[in-house]
Write an enzyme that holds these catalytic residues in place. Structure first.
Site, PDB file in Angstrom:
ATOM      1  CG  ASP A   1      -2.039  -0.954   1.082  1.00 28.26           C
ATOM      2  OD1 ASP A   1      -2.803  -1.142   2.033  1.00 28.26           O
ATOM      3  OD2 ASP A   1      -2.148  -1.544  -0.018  1.00 28.26           O
ATOM      4  CB  ALA A   2       3.862   2.152   1.989  1.00 28.51           C
TER       5      ALA A   2
ATOM      6  CB  SER B   1     -36.100  -3.273  -3.531  1.00 28.73           C
ATOM      7  OG  SER B   1     -36.704  -4.507  -3.627  1.00 28.73           O
TER       8      SER B   1
ATOM      9  CE  LYS C   1     -37.609   3.627  -6.695  1.00 28.72           C
ATOM     10  NZ  LYS C   1     -36.357   3.521  -7.397  1.00 28.72           N
TER      11      LYS C   1
ATOM     12  NE  ARG D   1     -31.579  -3.010  -2.054  1.00 28.71           N
ATOM     13  CZ  ARG D   1     -31.842  -4.215  -2.535  1.00 28.71           C
ATOM     14  NH1 ARG D   1     -30.938  -4.835  -3.259  1.00 28.71           N
ATOM     15  NH2 ARG D   1     -32.985  -4.799  -2.284  1.00 28.71           N
TER      16      ARG D   1
HETATM   17  S1  IVH Z   1     -37.452   3.986   0.878  1.00 29.33           S
HETATM   18  C1  IVH Z   1     -37.814  -0.225   2.949  1.00 29.33           C
HETATM   19  N1  IVH Z   1     -37.277   6.281  -0.332  1.00 29.33           N
HETATM   20  O1  IVH Z   1     -35.328   2.931  -4.403  1.00 29.33           O
HETATM   21  C2  IVH Z   1     -37.744   0.684   1.779  1.00 29.33           C
HETATM   22  N2  IVH Z   1     -36.159   4.437  -1.335  1.00 29.33           N
HETATM   23  O2  IVH Z   1     -36.604   0.706  -5.725  1.00 29.33           O
HETATM   24  C3  IVH Z   1     -36.658   1.682   1.861  1.00 29.33           C
HETATM   25  N3  IVH Z   1     -34.904   4.995  -3.349  1.00 29.33           N
HETATM   26  O3  IVH Z   1     -33.641   0.434  -2.623  1.00 29.33           O
HETATM   27  C4  IVH Z   1     -36.545   2.509   0.658  1.00 29.33           C
HETATM   28  N4  IVH Z   1     -35.383   7.139  -3.366  1.00 29.33           N
HETATM   29  O4  IVH Z   1     -32.395   2.648  -3.071  1.00 29.33           O
HETATM   30  C5  IVH Z   1     -36.931   4.992  -0.361  1.00 29.33           C
HETATM   31  N5  IVH Z   1     -37.152   8.404  -1.247  1.00 29.33           N
HETATM   32  C6  IVH Z   1     -36.821   7.114  -1.286  1.00 29.33           C
HETATM   33  C7  IVH Z   1     -36.004   6.597  -2.300  1.00 29.33           C
HETATM   34  C8  IVH Z   1     -35.701   5.240  -2.284  1.00 29.33           C
HETATM   35  C9  IVH Z   1     -34.718   6.167  -3.975  1.00 29.33           C
HETATM   36  C10 IVH Z   1     -34.330   3.712  -3.791  1.00 29.33           C
HETATM   37  C11 IVH Z   1     -33.736   2.848  -2.715  1.00 29.33           C
HETATM   38  C12 IVH Z   1     -34.470   1.529  -2.820  1.00 29.33           C
HETATM   39  C13 IVH Z   1     -34.979   1.587  -4.220  1.00 29.33           C
HETATM   40  C14 IVH Z   1     -36.185   0.696  -4.415  1.00 29.33           C
END
Ligand code: IVH
Length: 750
Positions: free
Chosen positions: A45-46, A94, A130, A151
């Site tokens: 690494d160094a 998800s 989202k 994830r």
């Molecule tokens: S809530 C238990 N809120 O969308 C559920 N997810 O398609 C927790 N994502 O894996 C997720 N914006 O990576 C949540 N405002 C939002 C989000 C969001 C993007 C993503 C997240 C999730 C994926 C599912």
């Protein structure tokens, strides 16, 4: 030139600087490749850091020599194995999707039903964009960031802590935080930063990123945090994992609390009381989409009260209390250059459109699914015409759409641009890989290769499935490796994985000499394989890749049968009944078709009954079949697939060869000593205090088996209001019947 002068950057000539940079670039690249391939490191690494510092120093003096190998400009996501693994204390889930407004009202209705509410008056939701990025989980203990994990597969992520610390939206320390606080959210790149990054990439002859999400993912998953630092990333917090104490009572207040902890949260988050308000906010966000400056692909709705979120719980991978309302798919026209046929794990022939590359929603698309032969001809699975009955031909202009991560699809065909030379597509009736006949069973939309294990395509797909994450998940043995090993003739079927080491010896010279493999990685692979010789029954059943037998059904089979031999015994016994069932079902299908054609009333159940009576199935076989079919949610289609797979001589022999290498573990009983553990229970009628799905989940968590129909094996029938024929049958069979209150009393007594 003296060594001292050489070492002193200020005395370096441009020509020598160029020479040295080239040499350093070569060394850094070699070290990177060795590292990413999991080989023995060729630099410590160094040493590696010293070389990078030297590049930086030279480039500072000669900025116009800044080139492709400047550490700031390195691209290409390294192998995931380069990161340490972090198990998530709470699984990262998800979201289910809604596409139409109607799906949103269905979502709210199903929540009311689950919670036993007459209407949605008492419910409130949050609605927020989202974000189209990648999710990240941040763990804080006593207010200090302990680690950051991607994830991954939802259970185990990659350790990207050093990289997360380069993101300015992520605080290193938090004041007044609970002892344990896991904050979850989305890492993303803004449009402006994405454009600037691609300009830099282009200038340096490096690979361009297809969209901001890929750029964000590629940047976060860099083994060198300096590279991540050079790529401006952002983070919106929207959720949480493990908490030592609650942070709020509602989703909305939790978001405000996260804000007070120092996180960026999305300013478009709103509380909404009705479906109409949810949809109005969706439209408003959709209207602002183009000017937000970052990519979003929908709006997420969440039940606001956290106590209700908890009651609603999760399905296998998605919460019941949230849904993603996606924006409509983006469309583009292009030419269909050809149709390829792919052969899947179960022999399904899947047509794939080869397209003249076209950009759809910022991503270059060059293939799309065509589903099956009816779809190409312009019909859906029920024989109704789609696309106005237009067929799809090679040479056609087709309209392509993408919705989120879904594989691109063909939406329409432009008949006005169809050339006269095109011909209807002739779907193959032979497997393009092994040449065996490809047949289509009555009622099946899919044509399947009958080659079984002799078909290389099926064998490879089965192997890929076998090593996939939800199945055996062998570290160092992914889809790429099994394909390569299969092509080299080293493994033909899953059992061969477990004899690799014996066949090739521990050093495995052949493997070691291959590109990308070293002594260390070969040894690690054998160890990883060895670890998986002990496997849980449910995982094994899923890994076999039997048609229709998914992850949830495999787990249910394992919970019910507990041991492999018992499962096989029942499936073997059920074979005669399965054959009779299929015959009766075929007769019923023929009757249905004949009745429709002859415009007369179908006598389906009579035909089925008489075909079954004629078959005269032995009692033991019928009982075994009933046991399979009645296992809650399994049904005859899945039971038939199981019987087919285990009665196929070649497949059975391959399974037996595999089993010989394994120790199969029984699933842990959820609660071994509850009053109802091991009991088979059936719910019927309308339950008042709990909704059906909730009651089922609760019973299962106490170790009871929940069946769909009453039989002699039923221990308890829980009869809600208006219980009908099941209660009568239970009474007839002498099964114990309880009402909802006495059932709850029984389980609450523990
Ligand atoms: S809530 C238990 N809120 O969308 C559920 N997810 O398609 C927790 N994502 O894996 C997720 N914006 O990576 C949540 N405002 C939002 C989000 C969001 C993007 C993503 C997240 C999730 C994926 C599912």
């Amino acid at each position: 030139m003296k060594l001292q002068d050489y070492l002193d950057v200020s005395k370096l000539t441009k020509k020598n600087a160029q020479l040295e940079l080239d040499e350093l670039a070569r060394q850094i690249e070699n070290a990177n490749s060795a590292y990413h391939a999991g080989d023995d490191p060729i630099l410590t690494d160094a040493e590696f850091d010293a070389k990078k510092r030297r590049v930086k120093a030279i480039e500072t003096k000669f900025p116009d020599l800044r080139g492709l190998f400047s550490p700031d400009f390195q691209v290409g996501a390294p192998a995931a194995s380069g990161f340490g693994k972090i198990p998530h204390a709470v699984r990262m889930m998800s979201l289910g999707n809604a596409f139409e407004d109607r799906d949103v009202s269905d979502f709210v209705r199903s929540i009311c039903k689950y919670l036993g509410l007459a209407g949605a008056d008492d419910l409130s939701f949050t609605a927020e964009p989202k974000i189209d990025g990648l999710s990240l989980s941040l763990r804080y203990e006593h207010g200090t960031l302990i680690h950051a994990a991607t994830r991954g597969d939802g259970s185990v992520g990659e350790n990207v802590t050093a990289n997360a610390l380069t993101i300015s939206d992520i605080p290193r320390e938090i004041e007044n935080a609970p002892e344990v606080l896991e904050v979850r959210g989305e890492v993303y790149m803004s449009h402006a930063d994405f454009a600037a990054l691609n300009i830099r990439q282009e200038k340096h002859g490096a690979k361009l990123f297809a969209n901001p999400r890929n750029a964000a993912a590629g940047s976060l998953r860099q083994l060198d945090p300096d590279i991540t630092r050079a790529r401006p990333l952002h983070f919106f917090a929207y959720s949480w994992g493990q908490l030592s104490s609650p942070i709020a009572e509602t989703q909305f207040d939790a978001i405000k609390r996260l804000e007070r902890f120092g996180f960026a949260t999305n300013p478009l988050t709103r509380q909404c009381g009705t479906v109409a308000e949810l949809i109005a906010h969706y439209r408003s966000i959709e209207g602002q989409r183009a000017s937000l400056g970052y990519d979003i692909d929908g709006v997420v709705y969440k039940v606001d009260r956290l106590d209700l979120q908890e009651r609603l719980g999760f399905r296998s991978t998605t919460p019941r209390w949230a849904i993603a309302h996606k924006f409509p798919a983006e469309l583009a026209w292009t030419r269909l250059e050809g149709i390829d046929i792919q052969v899947g794990r179960t022999g399904a022939l899947s047509p794939v459109a080869r397209l003249q590359p076209v950009t759809v929603g910022g991503v270059v698309v060059s293939n799309a699914t065509l589903h099956n032969e009816d779809y190409i001809r312009g019909f859906d699975s029920k024989g109704t015409s789609i696309r106005g009955g237009k067929d799809i031909r090679v040479g056609d202009w087709v309209q392509i759409y993408r919705a989120g991560d879904v594989i691109p699809k063909v939406a329409d065909v432009d008949l006005g641009r169809r050339s006269q030379n095109t011909v209807e597509y002739d779907f193959p009736t032979k497997c393009p890989v092994c040449g065996s006949p490809a047949l289509r069973a009555d009622g099946d939309a899919v044509r399947r290769c009958t080659g079984g294990l002799i078909c290389d395509a099926q064998a490879v797909e089965k192997l890929r499935h076998f090593v996939s994450r939800a199945a055996f998940d062998i570290e160092g043995m992914g889809a790429k490796q099994v394909e390569q090993f299969h092509a080299d003739g080293w493994i033909k079927e899953p059992s061969d994985i477990f004899t690799l080491e014996d066949r090739f010896g521990r050093g495995m010279q052949q493997l070691k000499n291959r590109e990308g493999w070293g002594e260390k990685s070969a040894k690690a692979l054998f160890e990883a394989i060895s670890k998986k010789r002990r496997v849980e029954l449910g995982k094994l059943v899923f890994a076999l890749g039997i048609r229709n037998v998914g992850e949830v059904a495999s787990r249910d089979l394992a919970l019910h049968f507990k041991v492999w031999d018992r499962l096989v015994e029942i499936v073997d016994l059920a074979l005669l009944a399965a054959i009779a069932y299929r015959k009766a079902d075929d007769a019923a299908t023929r009757e249905r078709i004949a009745a429709v054609q002859g415009s007369r009333r179908a006598r389906i159940s009579e035909v089925r009954k008489s075909a079954l009576a004629e078959a005269d199935v032995p009692k033991a076989s019928q009982a075994a079949w009933d046991e399979l079919v009645e296992l809650d949610g399994l049904g005859p289609v899945l039971a038939l697939s199981l019987c087919d797979a285990l009665s196929n001589c070649e497949e059975r022999a391959a399974i037996d060869r595999l089993i010989a290498h394994l120790t199969i573990l029984s699933p842990e009983d959820p609660v071994a000593d509850s009053r109802v553990s091991g009991k088979t229970v059936v719910f019927t009628g309308t339950l008042v205090r709990l909704k059906r799905a909730e009651a089922k989940k609760q019973a299962e968590s106490l170790g009871a088996k929940v069946a769909g129909t009453v039989s002699k094996k039923t221990d308890i029938l829980i009869a809600g209001e208006d219980a009908g024929s099941k209660a009568a049958k239970a009474a007839e069979l002498g099964v114990k019947i309880m009402n909802e209150d006495s059932w709850l009393e029984l389980i609450e007594r523990g």
